[in-house]
Design a protein around this motif. Structure first.
Motif, PDB file in Angstrom:
ATOM      1  N   TYR A   1       0.879  -1.384  -0.019  1.00  0.00           N
ATOM      2  CA  TYR A   1       0.177  -0.065  -0.015  1.00  0.00           C
ATOM      3  C   TYR A   1       0.845   1.177  -0.028  1.00  0.00           C
ATOM      4  O   TYR A   1       1.683   1.284   0.907  1.00  0.00           O
ATOM      5  CB  TYR A   1      -0.944   0.113   1.105  1.00  0.00           C
ATOM      6  CG  TYR A   1      -1.588   1.355   1.413  1.00  0.00           C
ATOM      7  CD1 TYR A   1      -2.502   1.686   0.504  1.00  0.00           C
ATOM      8  CD2 TYR A   1      -1.295   2.381   2.469  1.00  0.00           C
ATOM      9  CE1 TYR A   1      -3.464   2.848   0.595  1.00  0.00           C
ATOM     10  CE2 TYR A   1      -1.718   3.424   2.603  1.00  0.00           C
ATOM     11  CZ  TYR A   1      -2.869   3.829   1.714  1.00  0.00           C
ATOM     12  OH  TYR A   1      -3.419   4.853   1.807  1.00  0.00           O
TER      13      TYR A   1
ATOM     14  N   LEU B   1      -1.808  -1.748  -3.716  1.00  0.00           N
ATOM     15  CA  LEU B   1      -2.831  -0.566  -3.697  1.00  0.00           C
ATOM     16  C   LEU B   1      -2.066   0.947  -3.808  1.00  0.00           C
ATOM     17  O   LEU B   1      -1.426   1.123  -2.941  1.00  0.00           O
ATOM     18  CB  LEU B   1      -3.755  -0.955  -2.315  1.00  0.00           C
ATOM     19  CG  LEU B   1      -4.895  -1.967  -2.171  1.00  0.00           C
ATOM     20  CD1 LEU B   1      -5.293  -1.957  -0.901  1.00  0.00           C
ATOM     21  CD2 LEU B   1      -5.806  -1.893  -3.235  1.00  0.00           C
TER      22      LEU B   1
ATOM     23  N   GLU C   1      -2.928   4.991  -3.823  1.00  0.00           N
ATOM     24  CA  GLU C   1      -3.878   6.071  -3.662  1.00  0.00           C
ATOM     25  C   GLU C   1      -3.812   6.639  -4.972  1.00  0.00           C
ATOM     26  O   GLU C   1      -2.702   6.940  -5.742  1.00  0.00           O
ATOM     27  CB  GLU C   1      -3.551   7.082  -2.596  1.00  0.00           C
ATOM     28  CG  GLU C   1      -3.854   6.555  -1.186  1.00  0.00           C
ATOM     29  CD  GLU C   1      -5.200   6.155  -0.589  1.00  0.00           C
ATOM     30  OE1 GLU C   1      -5.913   6.766  -1.332  1.00  0.00           O
ATOM     31  OE2 GLU C   1      -5.606   5.714   0.221  1.00  0.00           O
TER      32      GLU C   1
ATOM     33  N   GLY D   1      -4.566  -2.203  -7.625  1.00  0.00           N
ATOM     34  CA  GLY D   1      -5.856  -1.197  -7.351  1.00  0.00           C
ATOM     35  C   GLY D   1      -5.470   0.069  -7.065  1.00  0.00           C
ATOM     36  O   GLY D   1      -4.436   0.266  -6.442  1.00  0.00           O
TER      37      GLY D   1
ATOM     38  N   ILE E   1      -7.027   3.678  -5.424  1.00  0.00           N
ATOM     39  CA  ILE E   1      -8.367   4.386  -4.573  1.00  0.00           C
ATOM     40  C   ILE E   1      -8.356   5.674  -5.128  1.00  0.00           C
ATOM     41  O   ILE E   1      -7.488   6.641  -4.881  1.00  0.00           O
ATOM     42  CB  ILE E   1      -8.018   4.481  -3.114  1.00  0.00           C
ATOM     43  CG1 ILE E   1      -7.526   2.718  -2.804  1.00  0.00           C
ATOM     44  CG2 ILE E   1      -8.899   4.839  -2.384  1.00  0.00           C
ATOM     45  CD1 ILE E   1      -7.168   2.725  -1.105  1.00  0.00           C
TER      46      ILE E   1
ATOM     47  N   LYS F   1      -8.718  -1.986   0.482  1.00  0.00           N
ATOM     48  CA  LYS F   1      -8.966  -2.779  -0.895  1.00  0.00           C
ATOM     49  C   LYS F   1     -10.282  -2.331  -1.249  1.00  0.00           C
ATOM     50  O   LYS F   1     -10.668  -2.510  -2.395  1.00  0.00           O
ATOM     51  CB  LYS F   1      -8.410  -4.199  -0.799  1.00  0.00           C
ATOM     52  CG  LYS F   1      -7.430  -4.820  -1.088  1.00  0.00           C
ATOM     53  CD  LYS F   1      -7.195  -6.110  -1.023  1.00  0.00           C
ATOM     54  CE  LYS F   1      -7.837  -6.975  -1.861  1.00  0.00           C
ATOM     55  NZ  LYS F   1      -7.370  -8.348  -1.911  1.00  0.00           N
TER      56      LYS F   1
ATOM     57  N   ALA G   1     -11.110   0.492  -3.641  1.00  0.00           N
ATOM     58  CA  ALA G   1     -10.158   0.510  -4.591  1.00  0.00           C
ATOM     59  C   ALA G   1     -10.948   0.235  -5.895  1.00  0.00           C
ATOM     60  O   ALA G   1     -11.994  -0.759  -5.761  1.00  0.00           O
ATOM     61  CB  ALA G   1      -8.931  -0.333  -4.696  1.00  0.00           C
TER      62      ALA G   1
END
Length: 284
Positions: A119, A175, A177, A210, A212, A262, A265
């Protein structure tokens, strides 16, 4: 968070000692009775419980045995081993150049990890970085940490480490942002090249990426970027230190946070759309 390695280690020792004291008291043993049961002087027991002396692995096993808490042995030993190694000072490592500032991110660690959970909130993960993006970012850290300028060597070390992506059996779940897509290191051309690299990597079967989106209702907010290596280690970084978490209970908490993040996302076409939109803005 206090990032002084010495003071953090001291606090961690005291916290471990407090946990051991609670186990002894829950077992209904006085300090002297416990010392007799484990064959040690009661003053040593006091020092361990007050955090002025570190226990050994053997001490932990005996402590749990006498207190009838064998189920807590693995977690307490993991805590003990993390006390003096959780904080790895960047400045100390960087005396030999940025190529040495790796923290938990060593080739050996990568080779022995099957599943990476990553992340990042404002930077592209190192496994996905282009050489140009990497060089621009490391140039800042050379100045910030006051280390020798070995950016080319440091980039080479990190690019070599990326070979793990091609290893069979490796799974990378990342993940990001949306802000990470919009944080520049270097020129617009460098950022565009980096985003293009992300689009290429998304087609690999062993990589799940993913993103977000900004301005999205969400159930969780990550306060810092972190990497989970299998279920054995969590690594995160501050401006002055690399923090390594090895306690099973804490690793489990990071895994729960990862799952919560998650849920906010987007993947596949929607994730690609966010990247393409930022590329268009850069082109404009």
């Amino acid at each position: 968070m206090n990032t002084s390695p010495s003071s953090s280690a001291e606090q961690a020792r005291k916290a471990l000692g407090a946990r051991l004291r609670e186990l002894r008291k829950d077992a209904g043993l006085s300090g002297r009775a416990f010392a007799d049961a484990t064959g040690q002087h009661f003053t040593r027991v006091s020092k361990i419980e007050n955090g002025t002396q570190a226990p050994t692995d053997h001490d932990i096993r005996e402590w749990c045995r006498v207190c009838g808490a064998d189920d807590q042995t693995p977690d307490l030993i993991a805590t003990l081993r993390a006390v003096d190694s959780a904080y790895l000072e960047f400045r100390r490592q960087s005396r030999a150049g940025m190529k040495r500032v790796l923290g938990a991110h060593t080739s050996q660690r990568y080779e022995h990890t099957d599943v990476f959970r990553i992340y990042e909130h404002n930077v592209i993960p190192g496994l996905f970085q282009t050489a140009e993006y990497m060089a621009a970012m490391l140039t800042f850290w050379v100045g910030f940490l006051g280390t020798d300028d070995d950016v080319d060597e440091a980039v080479a070390v990190r690019i070599e480490r990326q070979r793990v992506i091609q290893y069979g059996g490796k799974r990378i779940v990342a993940l990001l942002e949306e802000q990470a897509l919009r944080t520049w290191f270097g020129t617009a051309e460098v950022q565009a090249g980096q985003l293009g690299r992300l689009l290429e990597l998304m087609s690999q079967q062993n990589i799940s990426l993913g993103i977000i989106p900004l301005m999205r209702e969400r159930v969780a907010v990550g306060s810092a970027g972190f990497w989970i290596f299998d279920d054995s280690l969590v690594a995160l970084e501050t401006p002055t230190a690399s923090i390594q978490v090895t306690r099973p209970q804490e690793i489990h908490m990071y895994a729960r946070m990862f799952e919560a993040l998650k849920s906010s996302a987007v993947y596949g076409r929607d994730a690609r759309g966010l990247i393409v939109n930022v590329l268009r803005e850069l082109d404009g």
